[in-house]
Structures are given as C-alpha cells and as structure tokens.
Scaffold this motif. Sequence first.
Motif, short mmCIF file in Angstrom:
data_model
loop_
_atom_site.label_atom_id
_atom_site.label_comp_id
_atom_site.label_asym_id
_atom_site.label_seq_id
_atom_site.Cartn_x
_atom_site.Cartn_y
_atom_site.Cartn_z
N PRO A 90 50.90 34.30 48.93
CA PRO A 90 50.14 35.46 49.40
C PRO A 90 48.98 35.88 48.50
O PRO A 90 48.08 36.58 48.96
N ASP A 91 48.96 35.43 47.26
CA ASP A 91 47.97 35.92 46.30
C ASP A 91 46.98 34.85 45.83
O ASP A 91 46.41 34.96 44.74
N ASP A 92 46.76 33.82 46.64
CA ASP A 92 45.96 32.68 46.20
C ASP A 92 44.51 32.68 46.64
O ASP A 92 43.77 31.75 46.32
N HIS A 119 41.88 41.21 49.03
CA HIS A 119 43.10 40.43 48.89
C HIS A 119 43.16 39.28 49.89
O HIS A 119 43.74 38.22 49.60
N ASP A 120 42.54 39.47 51.09
CA ASP A 120 42.66 38.42 52.11
C ASP A 120 41.34 37.91 52.67
O ASP A 120 41.33 37.15 53.64
N TRP A 180 42.31 34.56 54.23
CA TRP A 180 43.60 34.06 53.77
C TRP A 180 44.62 34.50 54.81
O TRP A 180 44.86 35.69 54.99
N TYR A 230 50.81 30.65 53.41
CA TYR A 230 49.45 31.07 53.71
C TYR A 230 48.52 29.88 53.55
O TYR A 230 48.85 28.88 52.94
N ARG A 276 48.92 27.99 41.57
CA ARG A 276 49.03 28.88 42.72
C ARG A 276 50.28 29.72 42.66
O ARG A 276 51.25 29.41 41.99
N SER A 277 50.24 30.82 43.42
CA SER A 277 51.41 31.70 43.49
C SER A 277 52.48 31.09 44.37
O SER A 277 52.22 30.15 45.12
#
Length: 198
Positions: free
Chosen positions: A36-38, A118-119, A138, A146, A195-196
């Motif tokens: 989710p945070d990439d 964030h997205d 994202w 994701y 990556r997360s």
Amino acid sequence: MRLPTRAHTSRPWRIHEIAGDFHLEDVWALPTPGGPDDLARLADQFTHDGVEFTSAPIPRLLFAVRWKLGKVLGWDTPGAGVGTRVRSLRDRLPADLRQGPRGPERPGAPFTSVYLTHDEWAAEIANRTMHGIVHIGWVPDGAGGYRGQMAVLVKPNGPLGALYMAGIKPFRHLGVYPAILREIGRKWQAGAGDRSAG
C-alpha cells in the motif's frame, strides 16, 4: 496492459480537479506489484531512471528521432515549456496539494513533478506541440496487493499539436508503451527488496 478509459475516469483522482481541459489519451496497467505504500518509490523510479531512455531498441530509436526533430523544428526550446509557453499545473492546485509533497525531481528530466499523494503522482511536460501529463495512480490489484496505473493526458497546441498527437499514436501503442512497460516492470522487480509488504 492497456485499460479502458473508465479505469482512470471512474476513480476519484485529484487530477480531475485540475486537468479538466486535458484529453485522456491512454490508460495502462503497470507491472509493478507492491504494497500500500509503494507509490513514492514508483514515482522515484520514473523520475530518476528516466523511462524515456529505455534500453529497448525501437523506443530508443523513436525517442532519438523525436528529440532530433524537436531540436531541428524548435519544438523543445526553453520558451516552449512549462512556465513559459504554458503555466504550470502547480498554479491550479488547491491549497492542500500545493502545500503537500511535490514529488521527485531530476535535473534535466523532460517531466516536472506537480504533486504527490499517497495514491497518485502527476508530472507535466510542455513543448511547442502540446502540454502533457503523466499520471500514476496506485490501485488495488484485486488480489490483496497494489500496482501502478499510468494515464497520459494531453492538451494539444493548436492544429500542429493535434496533427502531432495523431501522427505518433500508432508508434506509441505498437512500439513505445509496450517496451516501456516491460522496462518499468524489469526495474521494479530488480528493486523488489525496497518495497513495502503487500
């Protein structure tokens, strides 16, 4: 993989607030599975790896021809870009986006970051033929993870810009985008450890 336009238009992206006068040219699913945070990492990859300088021979040749034509015809002169011929999309941003992160920058890169959330990440380019946006969203991949989704939005500069966009369309779809997407995926997989978790 190329996606229908609704894959972009149906989402509540912030880009819709500031680019209503741009035409949506293309939407592509990116081979960039992640957590989710990439998104910031993907934006950084786009900016610093310079996907316009892909190692694939056909897009490399097409980009070289395009930059040479731009030089000969004066399409890419300093007075033709963002902040000169056209105002930056940053001038249109609502306060929260203007005060938030702009996104990664690379000196000399053809694209300039506009905003990063964030997205979604948006970057712009302008020359004598058009004002363009690359928008990276994202999105959930439907399998618990994701991935990136790229949209290209364009405002042609008069008849020349419309003719230019029509002329390059087959090259973009058949030679450039497929090779660039493969390159994006290859570089993304090479950096999988950064990556997360998904």
